[in-house]
Design a protein around this motif. Structure first.
Motif, PDB file in Angstrom:
ATOM      1  N   TYR A  47       0.975  -1.356  -0.073  1.00  0.00           N
ATOM      2  CA  TYR A  47       0.067  -0.159  -0.053  1.00  0.00           C
ATOM      3  C   TYR A  47       0.833   1.212  -0.072  1.00  0.00           C
ATOM      4  O   TYR A  47       1.826   1.147   0.710  1.00  0.00           O
ATOM      5  N   LEU A  48       0.696   2.231  -0.774  1.00  0.00           N
ATOM      6  CA  LEU A  48       1.237   3.500  -0.911  1.00  0.00           C
ATOM      7  C   LEU A  48       0.108   4.503  -0.602  1.00  0.00           C
ATOM      8  O   LEU A  48      -0.870   4.296  -1.388  1.00  0.00           O
ATOM      9  N   ILE A  49       0.173   5.147   0.313  1.00  0.00           N
ATOM     10  CA  ILE A  49      -0.790   6.199   0.987  1.00  0.00           C
ATOM     11  C   ILE A  49      -0.348   7.562   1.087  1.00  0.00           C
ATOM     12  O   ILE A  49       0.786   7.838   1.747  1.00  0.00           O
ATOM     13  N   PHE A  50      -0.880   8.581   0.371  1.00  0.00           N
ATOM     14  CA  PHE A  50      -0.383   9.817   0.508  1.00  0.00           C
ATOM     15  C   PHE A  50      -1.565  10.886   0.900  1.00  0.00           C
ATOM     16  O   PHE A  50      -2.647  10.816   0.315  1.00  0.00           O
ATOM     17  N   SER A  51      -1.345  11.799   1.773  1.00  0.00           N
ATOM     18  CA  SER A  51      -2.233  12.887   2.246  1.00  0.00           C
ATOM     19  C   SER A  51      -1.249  14.225   2.602  1.00  0.00           C
ATOM     20  O   SER A  51      -0.182  13.927   2.279  1.00  0.00           O
ATOM     21  N   THR A  52      -2.093  14.826   3.197  1.00  0.00           N
ATOM     22  CA  THR A  52      -1.508  15.980   3.956  1.00  0.00           C
ATOM     23  C   THR A  52      -2.333  16.549   5.190  1.00  0.00           C
ATOM     24  O   THR A  52      -3.201  15.892   5.374  1.00  0.00           O
ATOM     25  N   ASP A  53      -1.830  17.104   6.019  1.00  0.00           N
ATOM     26  CA  ASP A  53      -2.516  17.541   7.317  1.00  0.00           C
ATOM     27  C   ASP A  53      -3.429  18.852   6.848  1.00  0.00           C
ATOM     28  O   ASP A  53      -4.459  18.933   7.964  1.00  0.00           O
ATOM     29  N   ASN A  54      -3.480  19.563   5.860  1.00  0.00           N
ATOM     30  CA  ASN A  54      -4.184  20.752   5.540  1.00  0.00           C
ATOM     31  C   ASN A  54      -4.204  21.125   4.234  1.00  0.00           C
ATOM     32  O   ASN A  54      -3.168  20.713   3.428  1.00  0.00           O
ATOM     33  N   ASN A  76     -10.108  21.237   1.812  1.00  0.00           N
ATOM     34  CA  ASN A  76     -10.032  20.169   0.779  1.00  0.00           C
ATOM     35  C   ASN A  76      -8.711  19.732   0.593  1.00  0.00           C
ATOM     36  O   ASN A  76      -7.699  20.317   0.132  1.00  0.00           O
ATOM     37  N   ILE A  77      -8.441  18.400   0.721  1.00  0.00           N
ATOM     38  CA  ILE A  77      -6.744  17.955   1.108  1.00  0.00           C
ATOM     39  C   ILE A  77      -6.810  16.695   0.075  1.00  0.00           C
ATOM     40  O   ILE A  77      -7.786  16.052   0.182  1.00  0.00           O
ATOM     41  N   PRO A  78      -5.768  16.333  -0.425  1.00  0.00           N
ATOM     42  CA  PRO A  78      -5.714  15.136  -1.351  1.00  0.00           C
ATOM     43  C   PRO A  78      -5.545  14.154  -0.334  1.00  0.00           C
ATOM     44  O   PRO A  78      -4.963  14.002   0.811  1.00  0.00           O
ATOM     45  N   PHE A  79      -6.137  12.866  -0.883  1.00  0.00           N
ATOM     46  CA  PHE A  79      -5.682  11.504  -0.184  1.00  0.00           C
ATOM     47  C   PHE A  79      -5.689  10.630  -1.438  1.00  0.00           C
ATOM     48  O   PHE A  79      -6.656  10.344  -1.918  1.00  0.00           O
ATOM     49  N   LEU A  80      -4.622   9.871  -1.486  1.00  0.00           N
ATOM     50  CA  LEU A  80      -4.362   8.949  -2.478  1.00  0.00           C
ATOM     51  C   LEU A  80      -3.842   7.427  -1.761  1.00  0.00           C
ATOM     52  O   LEU A  80      -3.226   7.870  -0.941  1.00  0.00           O
ATOM     53  N   ILE A  81      -4.493   6.603  -2.278  1.00  0.00           N
ATOM     54  CA  ILE A  81      -4.057   5.330  -2.083  1.00  0.00           C
ATOM     55  C   ILE A  81      -3.939   4.264  -3.100  1.00  0.00           C
ATOM     56  O   ILE A  81      -4.837   4.421  -4.077  1.00  0.00           O
ATOM     57  N   ARG A  82      -2.801   3.359  -3.095  1.00  0.00           N
ATOM     58  CA  ARG A  82      -2.770   2.408  -3.971  1.00  0.00           C
ATOM     59  C   ARG A  82      -2.454   1.017  -3.218  1.00  0.00           C
ATOM     60  O   ARG A  82      -1.691   1.266  -2.347  1.00  0.00           O
ATOM     61  N   GLY A  83      -2.925   0.212  -3.769  1.00  0.00           N
ATOM     62  CA  GLY A  83      -2.352  -1.514  -3.066  1.00  0.00           C
ATOM     63  C   GLY A  83      -3.337  -2.619  -3.472  1.00  0.00           C
ATOM     64  O   GLY A  83      -4.215  -2.168  -4.302  1.00  0.00           O
TER      65      GLY A  83
END
Length: 114
Positions: A47-54, A76-83
């Motif tokens: 799993y690769l997970i990307f986000s940010t706090d704000n 509105n923040i990015p949230f990306l996941i692959r796996g």
């Protein structure tokens, strides 16, 4: 609010360019990590997970760079996941919170909920 003058616009443009320059190092690191996972044959099991706090605004709504407002750029923040089990290319407009993530990560890791 008063209209931004050219000095202010130039400052915000440079601020934004510097943020993009900083992000380039992250892009390179992620590419390197993805290549290593592929090389070791474990990319499809990881799993690769990307986000940010704000979020962040730079000049939108005539505001100086920051993250302290309730405009969409800040909340509105990015949230990306692959796996494994994550459909490729799927997007969602579901509203979530980072408080939801801890339980999700524990479940992915096979750990008991806390």
């Amino acid at each position: 609010m008063i209209k931004q003058n050219q000095t202010n616009i130039d400052y915000n443009d440079e601020w934004y360019r510097n943020r993009l320059r900083s992000l380039q190092a992250v892009d390179e690191m992620v590419a390197s990590l993805a290549a290593r996972l592929e090389h070791h044959g474990i990319a499809e099991d990881t799993y690769l997970i990307f986000s940010t706090d704000n979020g962040y605004h730079v000049g939108q709504h005539r505001l100086q760079p920051g993250k302290q407002c309730s405009y969409k750029e800040d909340i509105n923040i990015p949230f990306l996941i692959r796996g494994p089990g994550v459909p490729k290319g799927r997007t969602s407009q579901v509203v979530t919170s980072h408080t939801d993530l801890a339980a999700t990560f524990l479940k992915i890791a096979g750990a008991p909920p806390r």
